[in-house]
Design a protein around this motif. Structure first.
Motif, mmCIF file in Angstrom:
data_model
loop_
_atom_site.group_PDB
_atom_site.id
_atom_site.type_symbol
_atom_site.label_atom_id
_atom_site.label_comp_id
_atom_site.label_asym_id
_atom_site.label_seq_id
_atom_site.Cartn_x
_atom_site.Cartn_y
_atom_site.Cartn_z
ATOM 1 N N UNK A 1 6.547 -8.842 -8.283
ATOM 2 C CA UNK A 1 7.078 -9.752 -7.273
ATOM 3 C C UNK A 1 5.975 -10.611 -6.659
ATOM 4 N N UNK A 2 4.765 -10.075 -6.567
ATOM 5 C CA UNK A 2 3.657 -10.853 -6.014
ATOM 6 C C UNK A 2 3.267 -12.025 -6.906
ATOM 7 N N UNK B 1 11.737 2.106 -9.392
ATOM 8 C CA UNK B 1 11.229 2.194 -10.760
ATOM 9 C C UNK B 1 11.316 0.815 -11.407
ATOM 10 N N UNK B 2 10.267 0.388 -12.138
ATOM 11 C CA UNK B 2 8.990 1.068 -12.376
ATOM 12 C C UNK B 2 8.119 1.093 -11.129
ATOM 13 N N UNK B 3 7.134 1.998 -11.082
ATOM 14 C CA UNK B 3 6.336 2.154 -9.864
ATOM 15 C C UNK B 3 5.588 0.887 -9.441
ATOM 16 N N UNK B 4 5.240 0.042 -10.395
ATOM 17 C CA UNK B 4 4.474 -1.169 -10.045
ATOM 18 C C UNK B 4 5.377 -2.395 -9.891
ATOM 19 N N UNK C 1 -6.461 -3.825 -9.021
ATOM 20 C CA UNK C 1 -6.581 -4.297 -10.403
ATOM 21 C C UNK C 1 -5.222 -4.423 -11.069
ATOM 22 N N UNK C 2 -4.334 -3.461 -10.795
ATOM 23 C CA UNK C 2 -2.988 -3.519 -11.364
ATOM 24 C C UNK C 2 -2.265 -4.787 -10.935
ATOM 25 N N UNK D 1 0.828 -1.208 0.000
ATOM 26 C CA UNK D 1 0.000 0.000 0.000
ATOM 27 C C UNK D 1 0.862 1.257 0.000
ATOM 28 N N UNK D 2 1.943 1.223 0.757
ATOM 29 C CA UNK D 2 2.849 2.367 0.792
ATOM 30 C C UNK D 2 3.502 2.567 -0.574
ATOM 31 N N UNK D 3 3.941 1.476 -1.197
ATOM 32 C CA UNK D 3 4.578 1.569 -2.512
ATOM 33 C C UNK D 3 3.601 2.065 -3.570
ATOM 34 N N UNK D 4 2.334 1.661 -3.462
ATOM 35 C CA UNK D 4 1.339 2.099 -4.440
ATOM 36 C C UNK D 4 1.119 3.609 -4.372
#
Length: 575
Positions: A190-191, A182-185, A217-218, A173-176
């Motif tokens: 990794x999940x 980088x990249x932001x997602x 969703x991402x 949640x913090x990373x989102x």
């Protein structure tokens, strides 16, 4: 020298061979063999019972006066983890890592190597590592959670899984919201190494912590593209054929995985890209997923059908090898669901759906007509399926029937063996009076169309010319009117020639049936007012409207679709 009771066994692992180096260095003969799966460990009872209450109870409760063999095949982690637990009992150093800490924690619990029986035992050492190292970072927690997949249900009972999920979901949640890399997602990729059940637990925890639907969703999109790469991400399936995975273990696994992914999709309408949903639906059709899975995907595509492109519908319609059409029932249900919902909205707002259609419905109508033009060339597309999809869209949703006429023309060109009645049936989804001027001119010269369609196109233009009515009564339209008159005149001459040819064919047929006849069909009466066959037939055809009253020749047709002589208000069924 101590006796070496370990016998040469080709099934012993290298870890077992290494064990002998520190066991026999004790200088005391071993007195018990511990079996873990296919591996045997020659160890000392007094070293084991000092740390493991489980082994101590086995020895005390044994009916044998001198227990020499213990079976510990059920120890979590197998031989490699038991080797490390045995090293701990002997005081031999080994490394605890994020990869083995979960297994060591579960083994310590199984062997009862806790501080209750001995201070500073294995359970306490692993808990310290979890708290101070493994569960302090996203990646470390993820690796620990991944290793728990083979440690169920003990890892669940020890709350290892929940602790990992809490750390991962919080940091995700913090990373989102505040990306640190980088990249932001990056965290979504990794999940994707996790089992679907653990992945679902993380998403649920993120929702509780207030994660946005687009964030969830991402993660789902990335997970689906990674876990079902050939079916979703590449969009090609590597030319996979349905027979290649028939009843295979891989197909079963992929089907279960897809159904699980669909089950966790957020309910928000505009959360997922259209092409992603269409790819999931094609994968569901290919893998023969359950009806609940397919219905959910069809419902989601239907809800945003106004934004769907022709390419998106083609993704659903074709197999991965691109050689044949899939079952078009999914496309039919998607369009039908959209139209039904638009009807409900129109009725709720007090409007008449048959007279006024929304902009979304008009957009869908153009997409459906273009889609029919794309699939019309395939020989296995029956008339009933073609008409069934075309008639789902209300006629009022089409400002002009040019697009559906194009699809019909392509279909007739690709299916040249259709007779006159079948061609009339294909054309029944179009109203020639709703064609533009250019389309009517093309239709009047199109030899693939039935005669009645051509006559109606001519009849409409003749009425406009005779009445002098134009769309815009301005001097600028005079050249257009003159051109229209010239074109219609030419078309009438062409039609006269075609009708004469039909007359001759009927005449020859009559001669063949009645060799002694004199061709009486040429005239119908004598005298100055006698009628020719051509004039009689022209008047008869002029009174017919294949789209309003139907063709009398189709009364006894049974193609599994509809009787076009009596149009029904409900949708066409598809066989």
């Amino acid at each position: 020298m101590p006796n070496n009771p370990i016998k040469a066994n080709p099934r012993s692992s290298l870890a077992m061979e290494r064990t002998g180096q520190w066991v026999f260095s004790q200088g005391i003969p071993t007195d018990v063999i511990v079996q873990v799966g296919e591996a045997n460990f020659s160890l000392h009872k007094f070293m084991l019972v000092a740390k493991s209450n489980y082994i101590r109870q086995l020895i005390l409760e044994s009916e044998e006066t001198d227990l020499t063999r213990i079976d510990l095949s059920e120890v979590p982690g197998g031989p490699e983890i038991f080797e490390k637990a045995a090293k701990f009992c002997y005081g031999v150093n080994f490394e605890i890592t994020v990869h083995n800490v979960a297994a060591l924690r579960c083994a310590a619990e199984f062997l009862q190597m806790t501080d209750k029986y001995c201070d500073g035992n294995l359970a306490g050492r692993t808990e310290d590592f979890l708290a101070q190292v493994a569960l302090t970072s996203f990646s470390g927690s993820l690796v620990v959670l991944k290793s728990c997949e083979d440690l169920l249900p003990l890892a669940e009972n020890l709350k290892l899984i929940q602790r990992c999920v809490d750390v991962i979901s919080t940091k995700a949640c913090v990373e989102a919201n505040f990306p640190s890399r980088s990249p932001p997602n990056w965290w979504t990729e990794e999940l994707s190494i996790l089992d679907i059940s653990f992945f679902q637990k993380i998403l649920t925890s993120m929702k509780v912590k207030g994660a946005k639907s687009l964030t969830i969703s991402s993660a789902i999109i990335t997970y689906a593209e990674r876990s079902l790469r050939d079916l979703v991400r590449d969009h090609s399936g590597n030319n996979t054929r349905a027979s290649d995975l028939e009843d295979s273990e891989e197909r079963t696994h992929q089907k279960e995985l897809l159904e699980s992914i669909v089950a966790i999709l957020p309910s928000e309408k505009a959360t997922f890209p259209i092409n992603f949903l269409c790819c999931l639906l094609r994968a569901a059709i290919f893998l023969r997923a359950g009806n609940a899975c397919k219905n959910e995907l069809e419902k989601r595509v239907s809800m945003i059908l106004e934004h769907v492109t022709v390419d998106d519908l083609l993704v659903i319609s074709f197999t991965y090898d691109g050689e044949r059409l899939c079952d078009l029932e999914s496309v039919r249900r998607i369009v039908s669901g959209f139209v039904d919902r638009e009807k409900s909205v129109s009725v709720f707002n007090g409007g008449d759906f048959r007279e006024v259609c929304s902009t979304a419905t008009q957009r869908v109508a153009k997409t459906v007509d273009a889609y029919l033009g794309e699939i019309a060339t395939y020989g296995d597309l029956s008339i009933s399926k073609f008409n069934g999809i075309a008639n789902l869209v209300p006629k009022s949703a089409r400002k002009a029937d040019d697009d559906i006429y194009r699809a019909i023309d392509i279909y007739l060109k690709a299916h040249q063996n259709l007779d006159e009645i079948e061609r009339e049936k294909v054309c029944s989804v179009m109203d020639p009076l709703r064609l533009s001027y250019e389309a009517r001119v093309h239709a009047s010269q199109n030899k693939r169309l039935p005669v009645q369609v051509v006559l109606h196109a001519l009849y409409y233009d003749q009425l406009k010319i005779r009445s002098g009515v134009e769309d815009h009564q301005t001097p600028k339209n005079a050249p257009i009117k003159n051109q229209l008159q010239a074109d219609v005149s030419l078309v009438r001459e062409n039609e006269a020639l075609r009708t004469e040819l039909l007359k001759m064919k009927m005449y020859v047929t009559d001669l063949q049936k009645n060799p002694g006849g004199t061709g009486a069909i040429a005239t119908t009466s004598k005298g100055s007012g006698k009628k020719t066959f051509f004039s009689s037939m022209s008047k008869t055809l002029g009174k017919l409207n294949p789209f309003k009253h139907g063709s009398k020749d189709t009364m006894n047709m049974d193609d599994g679709a509809v009787d076009i002589t009596k149009p029904r208000r409900r949708r066409f069924s598809i066989s």
